[in-house]
Design a protein around this motif. Structure first.
Motif, PDB file in Angstrom:
ATOM      1  N   GLU A 167       0.822  -1.204   0.000  1.00 28.68           N
ATOM      2  CA  GLU A 167       0.000   0.000   0.000  1.00 28.68           C
ATOM      3  C   GLU A 167       0.864   1.265   0.000  1.00 28.68           C
ATOM      4  N   LYS A 168       1.960   1.226   0.729  1.00 25.87           N
ATOM      5  CA  LYS A 168       2.856   2.379   0.778  1.00 25.87           C
ATOM      6  C   LYS A 168       3.429   2.694  -0.592  1.00 25.87           C
ATOM      7  N   GLU A 171       0.733   4.050  -2.922  1.00 27.22           N
ATOM      8  CA  GLU A 171       0.408   5.447  -2.648  1.00 27.22           C
ATOM      9  C   GLU A 171       1.459   6.379  -3.246  1.00 27.22           C
ATOM     10  N   GLU A 175       0.933   9.173  -6.261  1.00 24.03           N
ATOM     11  CA  GLU A 175       1.382  10.552  -6.105  1.00 24.03           C
ATOM     12  C   GLU A 175       2.325  10.941  -7.245  1.00 24.03           C
TER      13      GLU A 175
END
Length: 333
Positions: A167-168, A171, A175
């Protein structure tokens, strides 16, 4: 940890393979440093393991294997596997930053003391590419498998499919897509490719190299890490070398093979690493915008390491001591 600041704003201009002598006789750079000299002029034998970057848990995993009397090949596989499973490391294995399409793709290779070699490139959905590379080496008539073929082979060998995009990392990719600016950064998270070299109690040398490659690379891109002679090279009569940093530049100079051949000619591991960096610098006007670092070991257990920019380091586990050592570098400010 800082890691992929290791590669910054690079320009993929055409470079040749430099064949000339070193350019390290720069006014702003001494050829040797007291710290590095202490590391390679006083060898203490083996077993030992050395790896790129601050990866003490990985070198400890390899050291534990060596202490049990197992081979250098087993040690580097286990050491690399630790980092591949580290979800906090966004440059190797699970959690690696994806390509521009959001896919985590992995490259890895392994080489033993007999000169055998196995590799996988553009591998997806498999947790341990270093172990798949070993299977390629030991179970197939080939030395490199790629993409879906490598994935199918891994499944045949009992490896499980896994979603490598955490998930990191997802994300951060989302971005990044807002600007889609491709800007490799020097020493990102003080980490990058994990290259590992080990010498077992019998004096045999093996090496492994594993990475998720450049963040937000073009789909299909393959770097130096899995390519024999570039990201890794072992010659059990002489020694071994491995690289970290901007793979395109290492590929153009076949850096790890160069280092081993320089050691064959009589250079110390430190001198050979500095010469390899010199070859890159000599041919690239853009060297200030990217990073490359090398680490090498010879048959005596002497080590050397050097990089273009500050920030590169190696971790050495030997005689019960596991320590991270900052590398000397060419680009003094």
């Amino acid at each position: 940890m800082k890691r992929r600041k290791f590669i910054q704003n690079f320009s993929l201009s055409t470079l040749g393979i430099a064949v000339g002598s070193t350019v390290l006789a720069s006014e702003k750079n001494n050829y040797k440093t007291e710290a590095n000299t202490a590391e390679f002029e006083n060898p203490e034998g083996y077993p030992m393991v050395v790896a790129t970057w601050d990866v003490k848990a990985s070198t400890e995993a390899a050291w534990d294997v060596l202490l049990k009397g197992s081979s250098a090949l087993d040690a580097v596989e286990q050491g690399c596997r630790y980092e591949e499973a580290n979800v906090d490391d966004q440059t190797v294995g699970i959690g690696g930053l994806p390509d521009r399409n959001g896919n985590v793709t992995l490259d890895a290779c392994i080489m033993d003391s007999k000169g055998n070699y196995g590799a996988v490139v553009y591998l997806q959905n498999i947790l341990h590419p270093i172990s798949v590379a070993r299977k390629v080496m030991e179970e197939t008539p080939h030395v490199i498998l790629a993409g879906k073929g490598a994935e199918a082979f891994a499944i045949e060998q009992g490896f499980e499919l896994i979603d490598l995009l955490t998930e990191k990392s997802k994300e951060e990719w989302v971005e990044w897509k807002k600007t889609s600016e491709y800007k490799p950064i020097i020493n990102m998270e003080n980490h990058d490719t994990i290259g590992m070299l080990a010498i077992d109690k019998n004096g045999n040398i093996a090496g492994g190299c594993t990475t998720s490659g450049l963040a937000y690379k073009m789909a299909g891109r393959v770097g130096d890490s899995a390519i024999i002679g570039s990201g890794l090279y072992i010659d059990n009569e002489i020694g071994g070398a491995t690289a970290s940093g901007l793979g395109e530049e290492v590929l153009k100079t076949v850096g790890s093979f160069l280092i081993v051949e320089l050691m064959r000619q009589g250079k110390s591991p430190q001198e050979a690493c500095e010469e390899a960096i010199a070859r890159i610098i000599k041919k690239s006007p853009d060297y200030k915008d990217f990073q490359v670092g090398f680490v090498a070991v010879n048959k005596k257990g002497e080590i050397g390491y050097y990089s273009i920019h500050e920030g590169f380091s190696v971790t050495k586990y030997h005689q019960g001591t596991n320590k991270n050592i900052p590398s000397d570098y060419y680009e003094k400010k």
